[in-house]
Design an enzyme around this catalytic site. Structure first.
Site, PDB file in Angstrom:
ATOM      1  N   LYS A 191       0.994 -74.503  -2.913  1.00 27.68           N
ATOM      2  CA  LYS A 191      -0.332 -74.416  -2.302  1.00 27.68           C
ATOM      3  C   LYS A 191      -0.497 -75.609  -1.373  1.00 27.68           C
ATOM      4  CE  LYS A 191      -5.268 -74.338  -3.243  1.00 27.68           C
ATOM      5  NZ  LYS A 191      -6.336 -74.196  -4.235  1.00 27.68           N
ATOM      6  N   LYS A 240       0.722 -70.122  -0.718  1.00 27.08           N
ATOM      7  CA  LYS A 240      -0.632 -70.019  -0.168  1.00 27.08           C
ATOM      8  C   LYS A 240      -0.870 -71.141   0.826  1.00 27.08           C
ATOM      9  CE  LYS A 240      -5.371 -70.669  -1.610  1.00 27.08           C
ATOM     10  NZ  LYS A 240      -6.254 -71.142  -2.615  1.00 27.08           N
TER      11      LYS A 240
HETATM   12  C1  PBG Z   1      -9.656 -73.559  -5.571  1.00 30.11           C
HETATM   13  C2  PBG Z   1      -9.210 -72.572  -4.574  1.00 30.11           C
HETATM   14  C3  PBG Z   1      -9.313 -72.620  -3.171  1.00 30.11           C
HETATM   15  C4  PBG Z   1      -8.843 -71.389  -2.711  1.00 30.11           C
HETATM   16  C5  PBG Z   1      -8.457 -70.658  -3.826  1.00 30.11           C
HETATM   17  N1  PBG Z   1      -8.679 -71.414  -4.949  1.00 30.11           N
HETATM   18  C6  PBG Z   1      -9.867 -73.635  -2.276  1.00 30.11           C
HETATM   19  C7  PBG Z   1      -9.241 -74.953  -2.135  1.00 30.11           C
HETATM   20  O1  PBG Z   1      -8.199 -75.254  -2.691  1.00 30.11           O
HETATM   21  O2  PBG Z   1      -9.873 -75.753  -1.445  1.00 30.11           O
HETATM   22  C8  PBG Z   1      -8.814 -70.946  -1.277  1.00 30.11           C
HETATM   23  C9  PBG Z   1      -8.863 -69.476  -1.067  1.00 30.11           C
HETATM   24  C10 PBG Z   1      -9.164 -69.043   0.331  1.00 30.11           C
HETATM   25  O3  PBG Z   1      -9.294 -69.843   1.279  1.00 30.11           O
HETATM   26  O4  PBG Z   1      -9.285 -67.820   0.509  1.00 30.11           O
HETATM   27  N2  PBG Z   1      -8.889 -74.702  -5.688  1.00 30.11           N
END
Ligand code: PBG
Length: 326
Positions: free
Chosen positions: A195, A248
């Site tokens: 991520k 992601k």
């Molecule tokens: C929580 C989380 C996030 C997303 C999914 N889970 C935001 C982040 O990490 O700031 C992003 C999902 C999206 O942008 O569609 N940590």
């Protein structure tokens, strides 16, 4: 004898031939649909930067869930907005927290749908970070303890799978151990393994009210420049017991998806995030792109790169489009 000329266009001439030789398919079976649950009744609050997506109270969420199930979408990914935020994100692991309530309600009323929960703290903490903050630093190990509690509380509510998105070190192992201890040995973990600290989460942070109140997430989410490190993160999560791994965002990281599939050959999810959705929606609203075609092309590319599972806010639109094309 001269070599007869090979003409690739022969196989492109007819729609049925194109169908026969098509290498990649995006089907409704591949889709996971993310939703945002809020407290209250009759709430269906539009999210500005994500046209077509809403924050939903549980009664409305159930309508959405039934809709998704009737289209054949296999799974929801549930996010929650708490009543109150505090330093330790306590609603994230409360028995009657918003996600726990939403999971129970969906599992009770829509049997033909998997409920996956996002395991994180950022929506629930007053500082908006994904863990416990001490002296302005997100502390890893105390955060992992809380995340394990979040995961167990989701499993207790009936979640079919938990998906940690926090990027703390060692959280998959801690969650696996906590789930096993609580007798949830059969509950799989879909780990947000690679991520990235991405600008493409912008619209989500508005939707989930989860923007960090100081600093950013670069001390725990990955540097967008790194691909080798993503392989290491995935290997670690698999070692710790992840059942499905995730890359992601999706579209700007197709190379990472392709490598992950080649190197590991395990079930792989890709999250086409809020910013990817917003880009296509915005261009379409301006009349600059054909939304339907751009959506199918982008998400088919994510499958072609190697993702087995595509998490997308377009899930219902894709399902509708595939149904129409039959
Ligand atoms: C929580 C989380 C996030 C997303 C999914 N889970 C935001 C982040 O990490 O700031 C992003 C999902 C999206 O942008 O569609 N940590």
């Amino acid at each position: 004898m001269p070599q007869p000329m090979f003409r690739p266009r022969r196989l492109r001439e007819k729609a049925l031939l194109r169908r026969l030789v098509r290498e990649t398919r995006l089907t409704v079976d591949d889709l996971v649909y993310p939703v945002f649950a809020v407290h209250g009744r009759g709430v269906r609050e539009a999210i500005g930067a994500m046209p077509g997506q809403c924050r939903l109270s549980i009664d409305e969420l159930l309508r959405e869930a039934k809709d998704a199930a009737s289209m054949g979408i296999p799974a929801l990914l549930v996010f929650g907005l708490p009543e109150d935020k505090d330093a330790r994100g306590s609603e994230a692991y409360a028995e009657d927290g918003i996600v726990q309530q939403a999971v129970r309600a969906v599992k009770d009323t829509v049997p033909d749908l998997l409920v996956i929960t996002d395991v994180c703290l950022c929506q629930y903490t007053s500082h908006g970070h994904c863990g416990v903050v001490e002296q302005g630093v997100v502390k890893n190990d105390p955060s992992v303890e809380l995340l394990a509690r979040v995961a167990v509380s989701h499993a207790e509510a009936g979640a079919d799978m938990v998906a940690p998105s926090d990027m703390m070190d060692g959280r998959v192992a801690a969650i696996r151990e906590a789930l096993d201890e609580a007798s949830f040995v059969e509950t799989p973990i879909m780990a947000y393994s690679a991520k990235y600290a991405s600008a493409f989460y912008g619209p989500f942070r508005e939707a989930a009210d989860s923007a960090p109140q100081f600093g950013d997430r670069r001390a725990y989410q990955m540097d967008p420049a790194n691909a080798q490190e993503a392989m290491r993160e995935i290997a670690l999560d698999l070692d710790e017991g992840a059942d499905i791994v995730m890359v992601k965002p999706a579209l700007p990281y197709l190379d990472v998806i392709a490598r992950a599939k080649q190197e590991f050959g395990v079930p792989l999810a890709a999250y086409s995030v809020s910013g990817e959705y917003a880009m296509l929606k915005a261009a379409a609203q301006l009349g600059w792109l054909d939304e339907d075609r751009a959506m199918m092309e982008a998400l088919t590319a994510v499958r072609r790169a190697g993702a087995d599972i595509v998490i997308t806010y377009f899930a219902k639109d894709v399902a509708r489009r595939l149904e129409r094309a039959r």
